[in-house]
Scaffold this active site. Structure first.
Site, PDB file in Angstrom:
ATOM      1  CG  LEU B  64      13.809  50.536  94.792  1.00 13.62           C
ATOM      2  CD1 LEU B  64      12.637  50.092  95.811  1.00 13.62           C
ATOM      3  CD2 LEU B  64      13.478  51.443  93.807  1.00 13.62           C
ATOM      4  CB  ALA B  65      17.358  45.865  97.684  1.00 13.99           C
ATOM      5  CG  HIS B  66      15.973  46.957  91.584  1.00 11.02           C
ATOM      6  ND1 HIS B  66      16.457  47.828  92.210  1.00 11.02           N
ATOM      7  CD2 HIS B  66      15.960  46.961  90.486  1.00 11.02           C
ATOM      8  CE1 HIS B  66      17.147  48.488  91.347  1.00 11.02           C
ATOM      9  NE2 HIS B  66      16.948  48.186  90.234  1.00 11.02           N
ATOM     10  CB  ALA B  67      18.021  41.135  91.159  1.00 16.24           C
TER      11      ALA B  67
END
Lengths: 94, 157
Positions: B64-67
């Site tokens: 779950l890629a996020h920033a």
């Protein structure tokens, strides 16, 4: 019971963990409030928490961030497993 | 609850990538194509893993890629990339990764519809297998209960 779900950014993964922890609490009939936090704010967010949920990769950073705090640190491997979260929450408060 | 919006441009099925950076970059590119973010957000998603490790691999086979929210997020959105060949992120429990979901948010409370949709979709342990087997954007949308376009509020926000 106050529970804080922690990730690096404070959105995304911690929100997923918060949602699934709320499901685990409801399913087990526990009383608790879950919030989400990023690493930078966990010391304040978790000041009065009983349980902090996070991942294996972040647990040492969380431990360093909270300093002197009596909350139980619980490591969740699968953020979508309500079973795993429920079992570990029950262990932590039992 | 509002159905999450997942346009064709935010989906890539069977992406060929060499490593975890390529996998996150592919998901970031899908967010850019959909108009949710600019390129800087992709770099920040990769930097999160460089800084904090592969904690974004939150379940077996799923990253779950996020920033953080930022000026490079134009509107909230998510993107889905399935990988032709799985890649390792360095996660002790959840490697190898077969599906990357990228999340972009304008604020901590702005992405509740997407988070709820993700939680609903992935609570089933067989979910990652089913999503990895999707062959079209329509099949990916069906998996999330998503719609191809918003009611106009997504673009004007």
């Amino acid at each position: 019971m106050r529970i804080v779900a922690v990730c690096g950014a404070g959105i995304g993964t911690s929100a997923i963990l918060q949602t699934n922890a709320e499901r685990a609490i409801a399913r087990e009939g526990l009383r608790g409030v879950v919030s989400a936090s990023d690493l930078a704010h966990v010391a304040d967010q978790a000041a009065d928490a009983q349980v902090i949920l996070t991942s294996p990769e972040l647990v040492e950073a969380v431990r360093a961030a909270i300093g002197r705090n009596y909350a139980e640190l619980v490591v969740i491997e699968n953020y979508f497993s309500v079973d795993e979260i429920a079992d570990k929450l029950i262990d932590a408060i039992g | 609850m509002t159905a999450p919006v997942l346009p064709d441009s935010a989906v890539e099925v069977g992406a060929v990538v060499g490593d975890w950076r390529g996998a996150v970059a592919a998901a970031g590119a899908a967010l850019v194509r959909s108009g949710a973010t600019s390129e800087g957000y992709t770099a920040r998603m990769i930097a999160v893993v460089d800084e904090l490790g592969p904690y974004i691999v939150v379940a077996p086979g799923l990253a779950l890629a996020h920033a953080r929210p930022g000026a490079d997020v134009r509107h909230e959105g998510f993107a889905v990339v399935t990988l032709a060949r799985p890649v390792d992120f360095g996660s002790v429990h959840n490697d190898p990764v077969r599906v990357v979901v990228a999340l972009a948010s304008t604020g901590a409370d702005a992405h509740v519809a997407h988070v709820a949709a993700l939680a609903n979709a992935f609570n089933d342990p067989a979910a990652v297998d089913r999503l990895a087997a999707a062959r079209s954007a329509d099949e990916v949308r069906a998996f999330f209960g998503a719609v191809p376009a918003g009611n106009g509020t997504e673009e004007t926000r």
